[in-house]
Scaffold this motif. Structure first.
Motif, PDB file in Angstrom:
ATOM      1  N   TRP A  35      36.749  32.505  37.095  1.00 25.30           N
ATOM      2  CA  TRP A  35      38.515  32.347  37.107  1.00 25.30           C
ATOM      3  C   TRP A  35      38.752  31.944  38.164  1.00 25.30           C
ATOM      4  N   TYR A  36      40.153  30.916  37.400  1.00 22.23           N
ATOM      5  CA  TYR A  36      40.833  29.792  37.823  1.00 22.23           C
ATOM      6  C   TYR A  36      42.410  30.728  37.862  1.00 22.23           C
ATOM      7  N   VAL A  37      43.153  29.679  39.262  1.00 24.88           N
ATOM      8  CA  VAL A  37      44.928  30.564  38.975  1.00 24.88           C
ATOM      9  C   VAL A  37      45.577  29.437  38.692  1.00 24.88           C
ATOM     10  N   GLN A  38      46.898  29.180  37.934  1.00 23.83           N
ATOM     11  CA  GLN A  38      47.705  28.540  38.015  1.00 23.83           C
ATOM     12  C   GLN A  38      48.870  28.954  38.152  1.00 23.83           C
ATOM     13  N   PRO A  40      53.139  27.876  38.402  1.00 21.32           N
ATOM     14  CA  PRO A  40      53.800  26.933  37.853  1.00 21.32           C
ATOM     15  C   PRO A  40      53.913  25.865  38.975  1.00 21.32           C
ATOM     16  N   GLY A  41      53.524  24.833  37.804  1.00 16.85           N
ATOM     17  CA  GLY A  41      53.579  23.357  38.608  1.00 16.85           C
ATOM     18  C   GLY A  41      52.715  22.726  39.603  1.00 16.85           C
ATOM     19  N   GLN A  42      51.607  23.184  38.998  1.00 18.63           N
ATOM     20  CA  GLN A  42      50.820  23.005  40.327  1.00 18.63           C
ATOM     21  C   GLN A  42      49.525  23.434  39.203  1.00 18.63           C
ATOM     22  N   GLY A  43      48.212  23.280  40.492  1.00 21.66           N
ATOM     23  CA  GLY A  43      46.960  22.747  39.669  1.00 21.66           C
ATOM     24  C   GLY A  43      46.179  23.612  40.013  1.00 21.66           C
ATOM     25  N   LEU A  44      44.691  24.206  39.637  1.00 17.05           N
ATOM     26  CA  LEU A  44      44.613  25.037  38.751  1.00 17.05           C
ATOM     27  C   LEU A  44      43.127  24.916  40.866  1.00 17.05           C
ATOM     28  N   GLN A  45      43.512  26.479  41.221  1.00 16.54           N
ATOM     29  CA  GLN A  45      42.129  27.155  42.306  1.00 16.54           C
ATOM     30  C   GLN A  45      41.674  28.101  41.860  1.00 16.54           C
ATOM     31  N   LEU A  46      40.467  27.865  42.133  1.00 12.19           N
ATOM     32  CA  LEU A  46      39.537  28.983  41.885  1.00 12.19           C
ATOM     33  C   LEU A  46      39.457  30.360  42.648  1.00 12.19           C
ATOM     34  N   LEU A  47      39.766  31.176  41.803  1.00 10.83           N
ATOM     35  CA  LEU A  47      39.657  32.713  42.193  1.00 10.83           C
ATOM     36  C   LEU A  47      38.081  33.149  42.663  1.00 10.83           C
ATOM     37  N   LEU A  48      37.264  33.412  41.880  1.00 11.95           N
ATOM     38  CA  LEU A  48      36.595  33.673  42.354  1.00 11.95           C
ATOM     39  C   LEU A  48      35.149  33.412  41.275  1.00 11.95           C
ATOM     40  N   LYS A  49      33.624  33.232  41.516  1.00 11.20           N
ATOM     41  CA  LYS A  49      32.282  32.669  40.096  1.00 11.20           C
ATOM     42  C   LYS A  49      31.344  34.119  40.385  1.00 11.20           C
ATOM     43  N   TYR A  50      30.556  33.712  39.109  1.00  9.60           N
ATOM     44  CA  TYR A  50      29.315  34.269  38.944  1.00  9.60           C
ATOM     45  C   TYR A  50      28.233  32.891  38.886  1.00  9.60           C
ATOM     46  N   PHE A  51      26.948  33.250  39.500  1.00  9.36           N
ATOM     47  CA  PHE A  51      25.684  32.579  38.994  1.00  9.36           C
ATOM     48  C   PHE A  51      24.984  33.859  38.741  1.00  9.36           C
ATOM     49  N   SER A  52      24.752  34.219  39.484  1.00  8.24           N
ATOM     50  CA  SER A  52      23.937  35.067  39.565  1.00  8.24           C
ATOM     51  C   SER A  52      23.552  36.606  40.122  1.00  8.24           C
ATOM     52  N   GLY A  53      22.920  37.733  40.186  1.00  8.10           N
ATOM     53  CA  GLY A  53      23.191  38.830  41.475  1.00  8.10           C
ATOM     54  C   GLY A  53      23.583  39.190  40.860  1.00  8.10           C
ATOM     55  N   TYR A  89      46.199  32.264  34.137  1.00  8.91           N
ATOM     56  CA  TYR A  89      45.313  32.318  34.852  1.00  8.91           C
ATOM     57  C   TYR A  89      44.137  31.862  33.445  1.00  8.91           C
ATOM     58  N   PHE A  90      43.185  31.830  33.614  1.00  5.66           N
ATOM     59  CA  PHE A  90      41.831  31.190  33.349  1.00  5.66           C
ATOM     60  C   PHE A  90      40.573  31.418  33.315  1.00  5.66           C
ATOM     61  N   CYS A  91      39.732  31.954  32.685  1.00  8.44           N
ATOM     62  CA  CYS A  91      38.391  31.769  32.150  1.00  8.44           C
ATOM     63  C   CYS A  91      37.983  30.630  31.767  1.00  8.44           C
ATOM     64  N   ALA A  92      36.620  30.043  32.521  1.00  9.87           N
ATOM     65  CA  ALA A  92      35.483  29.036  32.523  1.00  9.87           C
ATOM     66  C   ALA A  92      34.408  29.300  32.599  1.00  9.87           C
ATOM     67  N   VAL A  93      33.461  28.215  31.434  1.00  8.70           N
ATOM     68  CA  VAL A  93      32.526  29.159  31.813  1.00  8.70           C
ATOM     69  C   VAL A  93      31.882  27.990  31.729  1.00  8.70           C
ATOM     70  N   ASP A  94      30.257  27.736  32.386  1.00  6.69           N
ATOM     71  CA  ASP A  94      29.687  26.563  32.713  1.00  6.69           C
ATOM     72  C   ASP A  94      28.403  26.968  32.148  1.00  6.69           C
ATOM     73  N   TYR A  95      28.075  26.029  30.661  1.00 11.14           N
ATOM     74  CA  TYR A  95      26.921  26.550  29.417  1.00 11.14           C
ATOM     75  C   TYR A  95      25.808  25.118  30.109  1.00 11.14           C
ATOM     76  N   ASN A  96      26.371  24.783  30.914  1.00 14.45           N
ATOM     77  CA  ASN A  96      24.548  23.831  30.581  1.00 14.45           C
ATOM     78  C   ASN A  96      24.561  24.975  32.293  1.00 14.45           C
TER      79      ASN A  96
END
Lengths: 114, 113
Positions: A35-38, A40-53, A89-96
């Motif tokens: 999940w990223y947050v943007q 106004p007028g800014q780039g995206l900032q990482l809020l959190l991530k999930y890999f496993s566990g 707020y943007f959700c993003a997925v790394d499928y690979n």
């Protein structure tokens, strides 16, 4: 084609209320999820991530997200919203799971009422 | 650290003109990316690079070119600007391909008229 869906384009909540932003992805295996947050007028900032566990992950600014494999979902939550949380707020997925390509959802714009 | 920097912040081009969007990072990241963000849409990957001298296409590479001669810089070239390239362009970088936490620049807003 692999896709990421954020069903809510706009959400308005009152300050102090709880928040849940939805994210669904189309894939059988478990990709890496973000999940990223943007602001106004800014780039995206990482809020959190999930890999496993542990399927409940904590992020910055009091946000958390829960991965539910059975629902192919990765919803973002916050128990008490602050006016400064108004952003997109943007959700993003790394499928690979290889780190080369992220697929982003269309975003959810959060507005916070005083 | 400045992080990821992009220039210019805004630009208006005429159809058929060319320009280069600059991106630099000072975090010694190997991976760098270019995205475009259209109104109401998520980001789409244009090109990415896994290190100096190595680039590859993303989801929407047509109309763009990139080069990566140094670790720090990853410019994006538009050769013949078209109205369809009106967008906000973001550059990002990451250290590790496995954990893929990408750090984003502030963006370049490009209008093609």
């Amino acid at each position: 084609a692999q896709s990421v869906t954020q069903p809510d384009i706009h959400i308005t909540v009152s300050e102090g209320a709880s928040l849940e932003l939805r994210c669904n992805y189309s894939y059988g295996a478990t990709p890496y999820l973000f999940w990223y947050v943007q602001s106004p007028g800014q780039g995206l900032q990482l809020l959190l991530k999930y890999f496993s566990g542990d399927t409940l992950v904590q992020g910055i600014k009091g946000f958390e997200a829960e991965f539910k494999r059975s629902q192919s979902s990765f919803n973002l939550r916050k128990p008490s919203v602050h006016w400064s949380d108004a952003a997109e707020y943007f959700c993003a997925v790394d499928y690979n799971n290889a780190g080369n390509m992220l697929t982003f959802g269309g975003g959810t714009r959060l507005m916070v009422k005083p | 650290n400045a992080g990821v920097t992009q220039t210019p912040k805004f630009r208006i081009l005429k159809i058929g003109q060319s320009m280069t969007l600059q991106c630099a990072q000072d975090m010694n990241h190997n991976y760098m990316y270019w995205y475009r963000q259209d109104p109401g849409m998520g980001l789409k990957l244009i090109y990415y690079s896994v290190g100096a001298g190595i680039t590859d296409k993303g989801e929407v590479p047509n109309g763009y070119n990139v080069s990566r001669s140094t670790t720090e810089d990853f410019p994006l070239r538009l050769e013949l600007a078209a109205p369809s390239q009106t967008s906000v362009y973001f550059c990002a970088s990451s250290y590790s391909p496995v954990y893929n936490e990408q750090f984003f620049g502030p963006g370049t807003r490009l209008t093609v008229l």
